[in-house]
Each structure stands twice: as C-alpha cells, then as structure tokens.
Scaffold this active site. Structure first.
Site, short mmCIF file in Angstrom:
data_model
loop_
_atom_site.label_atom_id
_atom_site.label_comp_id
_atom_site.label_asym_id
_atom_site.label_seq_id
_atom_site.Cartn_x
_atom_site.Cartn_y
_atom_site.Cartn_z
N ASN A 5 -0.28 0.58 6.58
CA ASN A 5 0.32 -0.44 5.72
C ASN A 5 0.76 -1.60 6.60
OD1 ASN A 5 0.04 1.26 3.56
ND2 ASN A 5 2.22 1.65 3.29
N GLY A 6 0.65 -2.83 6.08
CA GLY A 6 1.12 -3.98 6.83
C GLY A 6 -0.01 -4.92 7.20
N CYS B 123 0.83 -1.19 0.00
CA CYS B 123 0.00 0.00 0.00
C CYS B 123 0.87 1.25 0.00
CB CYS B 123 -0.91 0.00 1.22
SG CYS B 123 -1.81 -1.53 1.48
N LYS C 161 5.08 -3.09 -6.35
CA LYS C 161 6.51 -2.88 -6.48
C LYS C 161 7.29 -3.44 -5.29
CE LYS C 161 10.19 -1.24 -8.48
NZ LYS C 161 10.71 -1.95 -9.65
N GLU D 46 4.82 -11.59 -15.89
CA GLU D 46 4.31 -10.60 -14.95
C GLU D 46 3.66 -9.40 -15.62
OE1 GLU D 46 7.27 -8.96 -12.32
OE2 GLU D 46 8.74 -8.74 -13.91
N LYS E 172 9.70 -11.72 -16.64
CA LYS E 172 9.28 -10.50 -17.32
C LYS E 172 8.08 -10.78 -18.21
CE LYS E 172 11.82 -7.64 -15.49
NZ LYS E 172 11.57 -8.47 -14.33
N HIS F 14 13.26 -34.62 -18.94
CA HIS F 14 12.76 -35.13 -17.67
C HIS F 14 11.34 -34.64 -17.38
CE1 HIS F 14 16.59 -36.96 -16.45
NE2 HIS F 14 17.14 -35.94 -17.07
N GLU G 187 14.79 -14.95 -15.48
CA GLU G 187 14.40 -13.55 -15.45
C GLU G 187 13.56 -13.19 -16.68
OE1 GLU G 187 14.02 -9.53 -14.24
OE2 GLU G 187 14.23 -11.46 -13.24
N TRP H 111 -4.11 -1.96 -0.82
CA TRP H 111 -4.05 -3.29 -1.46
C TRP H 111 -4.73 -4.25 -0.50
CZ3 TRP H 111 -1.79 -5.19 -6.04
CH2 TRP H 111 -1.70 -6.57 -6.12
N ARG I 187 3.03 1.01 -6.67
CA ARG I 187 3.11 0.01 -5.61
C ARG I 187 1.95 -0.99 -5.67
NH1 ARG I 187 6.55 1.55 -1.30
NH2 ARG I 187 5.29 0.45 0.23
#
Length: 612
Positions: free
Chosen positions: A102-103, A2, A607, A492, A489, A508, A485, A76, A27
C-alpha cells in the site's frame, strides 16, 4: 486506500485471507489477489481484476489454494491501469520474494532503472514490483537475510508504504515494513494475523501491535518480533481493540451506511460519556490541562472531507463561546502553505481513521513549527493518535461505509465539548451556563433518535428526486457548514452534481444556475438568521427552484414557502448541526438506494485516503 492481509498459523491460509479482504472492501479497490505457501513449496499466486467475488470463485472460496502461510491484497490503481498483471501480489523474477504494498514509491522510476541495469525485468507498470525487486536485489547482494534486505530497502525508498513480503528461504514466515501507511499485527493461539485495518482481523483476535514508521516485523506462527532500521530487536506493547467483530457486521440492515446512521445516538452518547463525569467535562485522559487551555491564543482545525466540515461547524461554536481565534484549514493545503504559525496555538487534527495522509503530514508540520497538537480520531493507536501531543478518541466504533455518518457526529460532539471546556476554563462562561450547555449536549442522542423515527418521509422525497441532475444546499453560519456536509453526502454516494453555498453569496454568481425544477435544500436552524434565509429561499423559488426546507419544530411558516419541509427538535443553536445533518444523511442514502447504486462502496472513492 488498498487493503492488505497476511496470515501464518495452523489452518489453511486462503480462506482467512479472503475473509480479511472482504472486511476491507469498503476501502475501495479495482483488483484483488492472494499468494499462499504450503510449507517450503513455491507460493501459489492467484489474482483477478474486479470484485473480490471473482477471486473467491476462482479459488473455490480459498479451498483450491493450499497452504498455511499467505498474504493478500485489494488494489486501488495508482501506477498502472487496473489489470491482472498490475494486481498484487507481485514477485521477483524467480519468485524468491513475493509481496504486496500500500502507498506510493515516489522514486520508483529511479530505482527501476537501477534494477534494470542489474538484470531485472518488469512485467507490470507498478511501483510495487520495483519495491519487491529492490528487496530481492539487496537480499541476494549482501546475503544478510530478510531484515538486512528490508532495512537497506527502507534507506533507498522514498514515499509511503506498507510492504508485506514472503521469502522463498523462509517458509511459514512473513515480513513487513511501513512508513506513513497503516499496518497492524494480531496474535492469537499459535497464529499471527496482519492487516491494514482493524476489521480484517477482529474475527480472530482483538490483541494487536501497531507497526511504527521504519520498523521491521517478522511474523511466525503465534509470534511476532520487531526490529528498527538498524536491525536491533525492539519491544512493543499489545493493544486491545475494544470493538467486537459483530460491530463490523450489518446486523440485518441492508447497508452499512444505514446501520451506521442508526448507530449515531450511541456514538454520540459514548463519546460524551467518555469525558463528561458527574456533569463536568474532564479532559485529563485527552491530555489537555487547564493551563494548556488558558495559554492558547489561536486554534488551527485541520482536516479533509467530512472532518473538514466538522471543523467548519466547530469554528462557529468555539468563536461564539470564547475569545480564541479559529482557522479551519484543508489539510492538503495547510501542509504546503508555509504558514507562519503563531506560538501559543493549538492544531486540532480531525480524522476518523487516524491515517489520512494529508492530515498526518499537517500534524507533523505543526509539530515541527512548535505548535501543540491534538488529534480527534476514532482508531486507537493510529498514526495521528501516536504522533499527536494529545488525543481525543471518538467512540463511534468501526465505520465501514465509505460515506461517514457516525464518525462525523462523534467528531462534532468532541468539538463541542472542547469548546465548552475552553469557555469555562478561560472564564468566558459562568457555572450556570456551563452546566446548561452540558445538559443540552446530553439530550442530543435522544433527539437524533426522534429524527430517525420519521425517516420514511425523507425516503419518499428522495425517491421522488432520484433523477435530479443538480442539487444545491444553502445556509448561513452553522447551517452553511451543515449544507457542506449534506452536499458531500449527496454527491459521493448518489453521483448527483451537488454544491453548497453560503446563502448570502447567491447573488454573487450561484443564483445563475437556478432554473425550473432545480432542487434547492435550505438549512434554516439558526433563529437569528431565519428571516435572512427565508429571503434567500424566496429568491431561488421565484426562479423556478423546487425547495426543501430543513428547520426546527416551531418554524411552521416554512411550509408556506418550501415545497417540502423537514423538522428537527430544538436544542441550543450552537449544537443544531448534530441534528440538522441527520435528514441530509438520510436524503443522500435514500437517493442512492433509489438509483440502485452501491451505497457503501461508491465509485472512485475509498474509506481511508492514505496517499496523496
């Protein structure tokens, strides 16, 4: 995740709050709200579900909400669905206390039951409402003022929080407490600003205080005082933020992500220059001495997301250059593993924000077990930077897009520099090789620029495959780390199902997923593994895959195998991840653009992950 802002000063607060929240949109959030006071009047609370622009329209860009003191929040959802009722700010029953948070309050249910027994009622499903009303309860029961009520609340609340409050009896004042959730306070010319991240207040001041765990801050116009949990006033030093406000703007680019992709040469060069002096690596500012390096027998690299992929690549480099054993650990697993950590070891914690909850917990776990810690972070004064024994600051500047690019590249360079210095100090490379490796590192910024000059080919290819449902990245060694990576990208920001596999593992299980038209990206930069990778690529192509090859200039035979080939400049094989990742970043970006998605703010992501 948040965003929090606060302001008390000489101008109207609402426009400042809305501007700050706009700077924190990256964020991630699902609702937004502000509470503003005009002198001793009741606070006016305005909240909206959805994007910040809805709140802007409701308040006529803040002009309709009068007052010079206020707090704001982008939420959020954790406890309770996204809704106006659950949006912050939230207040006590009589609006004596109004707050944002926040939290996560872990024992909120227990506290809620206590408060209900004492006559409180609850409108929302949030843990935040519980925290606000707990402060109100202590404020009224003991009549000791805001600091006393906040200190008592901190002894009862379990979890992580940045809690910012206004009290009816204290016009023009804002109070804040924190534990394991970031908060900064800036002061400038009779005005005081508060935020959960730097970009929100860069426009107004670059002089900030970092609020410490279990500290209380009292904000008045142009002044801030700090107290510990025992209500004793404490002194704190101002920190100057080197970023400027323009660095957090788009500067003509369509998206922050594209701007930040193009800022990678500078981020890499600045990070290099911070420790390379006259052709030698100097880690004195990092706080890592030669004696420290010589004593280290084991390295744990601990991180999340893209930073974890940095660790994967750096592991190969350190282990090839030195005899030090390296383990790369996901922070969310490391903190709960109950590992018997080896003495004479070093835990390297990598985090762009320096606030990643799992990484911070992992750092504390390492310190508790007597392990020396080194933070690789991008934000001066962040929690990991303060907690770690040593800090290597990456100089990437503010990174706004949720999908990291320039911070990742700066972290890679920091890892390379540590590896090269470890090898030299421990006598595992000679002076000639040491100088050669440093010279090679200094060529990387220019080589990244050369790759960016050819981005139109990748844009064309990305548009062609924007509708693909599955994508697979394969590689060996460092190329496998790069593939991880690249795959992240892709998934996401474009929402395409994407996986990365070590190419030797194809038979496998993963090869069963290949069918006609499946997109497979083969990363092939490690020359000694070239033939093995070609064999793996033949295997998937024979099963119908559409093949993209990513390799170095000179490997022109790739065009006979791959349907589409991207070339990168040559450099030392240990450092090729820094170049190979660039086309994959561009690939993810252009696929997302072709699909018309919100590149900088992908769904369900934020973020900084500051809660578990």
């Amino acid at each position: 995740m948040c965003g929090i802002v606060g302001f008390t000063g000489k101008r109207q607060a609402a426009p400042v709050l809305l501007d700050g929240l706009a700077k924190l949109e990256y964020r991630g959030y699902d609702s937004a709200g502000i509470a503003v006071r005009d002198g001793a009047s009741e606070p006016e609370i305005v909240k909206a579900k959805g994007k910040l622009k809805i709140l802007r329209e409701m308040t006529n860009e803040g002009a309709a909400v009068k007052g010079d003191c206020g707090i704001g929040h982008t939420r959020w959802a954790t406890h309770g669905e996204p809704s106006v009722t659950n949006a912050h700010p939230l207040s006590s029953d009589d609006e004596n206390v109004v707050g944002v948070h926040n939290g996560i309050i872990e024992n909120y249910q227990e506290l809620k039951e206590k408060l209900i027994k004492n006559g409180y009622s609850f409108k929302s499903q949030t843990d935040t409402e519980v925290a606000v009303k707990l402060v109100d309860y202590y404020y009224k029961k003991y009549n000791g003022g805001p600091q006393d009520a906040l200190a008592r609340a901190m002894t009862r609340i379990r979890g992580s929080y940045a809690l910012v409050l206004m009290f009816k009896d204290c016009p023009g004042e804002i109070y804040a407490i924190r534990k394991d959730s970031p908060m900064i306070i800036g002061v400038s010319d009779g005005e005081t600003f508060l935020a959960s991240d730097v970009p929100a207040i860069l426009k107004y001041t670059r002089n900030v205080y970092y609020v410490g765990d279990l500290e209380i801050a009292k904000l008045t116009k142009g002044e801030v005082k700090f107290y510990n949990i025992d209500r004793e006033e404490i002194e704190k030093e101002l920190t100057e933020i080197k970023w400027n406000a323009e660095a957090a703007e788009k500067a003509g680019y369509e998206h922050f992500m594209l701007k930040e992709i193009h800022e990678q040469p500078k981020a890499v060069k600045d990070t290099l220059s911070s420790v390379v002096k006259d052709g030698r690596i100097d880690l004195s500012d990092v706080g890592l001495s030669d004696d420290d390096i010589k004593d280290i027998e084991q390295i744990y690299i601990v991180a999340c997301g893209s930073a974890y992929h940095v660790g994967m690549a750096v592991q190969y480099v350190i282990e090839e250059l030195t005899s030090v054993q390296v383990r790369v650990e996901l922070a969310s697993e490391f903190r709960y593993r109950e590992l018997k950590l080896r003495k004479n070891s070093l835990a390297i914690i990598i985090s762009q924000s320096g606030e990643t909850a799992d990484s911070l917990a992992a750092l504390k776990y390492a310190k508790k077990n007597g392990v020396k810690t080194l933070g690789i972070v991008n934000v001066v004064g962040s929690s990991i930077a303060r907690e770690a024994d040593s800090v290597f600051y990456t100089l990437a500047g503010p990174e706004i897009s949720v999908a990291t690019t320039k911070a990742y590249s700066a972290q890679l360079i920091a890892g390379y520099l540590l590896a090269v210095q470890f090898a030299k100090v421990r006598g595992e490379i000679d002076e000639k090789e040491y100088s050669r490796l440093i010279e090679e590192l200094e060529t990387i910024p220019h080589k990244i620029e050369k790759i960016l000059e050819d981005k139109e080919r990748i844009q064309w290819f990305a548009a062609k495959f924007a509708s693909v449902k599955d994508a697979f990245f394969i590689g060996r060694g460092i190329d496998y780390a790069v593939g991880l990576e690249g795959s992240l990208k892709m998934k996401e920001i474009s929402y395409i199902h994407s996986e990365a596999y070590a190419a030797g593992e194809l038979k496998h299980g993963p090869i069963s997923l290949i069918e006609n038209g499946t997109l497979v990206i083969g990363v092939v930069t490690q020359q000694r593994l070239y033939e093995k990778m070609v064999s793996n690529m033949v295997e998937v192509k024979s099963r119908g895959a559409y093949l993209m090859g990513l390799t170095c200039y000179g490997n022109y035979g790739m065009e006979d195998l791959a349907d589409f080939t991207v070339y990168i400049p040559q450099t030392d094989h240990l450092f090729l991840a820094s170049l190979a990742v660039i086309p994959l970043q561009l690939m993810g970006y252009y696929v997302s653009c072709a699909k018309g998605l919100d590149v900088d703010k992908p769904r369900n992501l934020a973020k900084s992950v500051t809660v578990e």
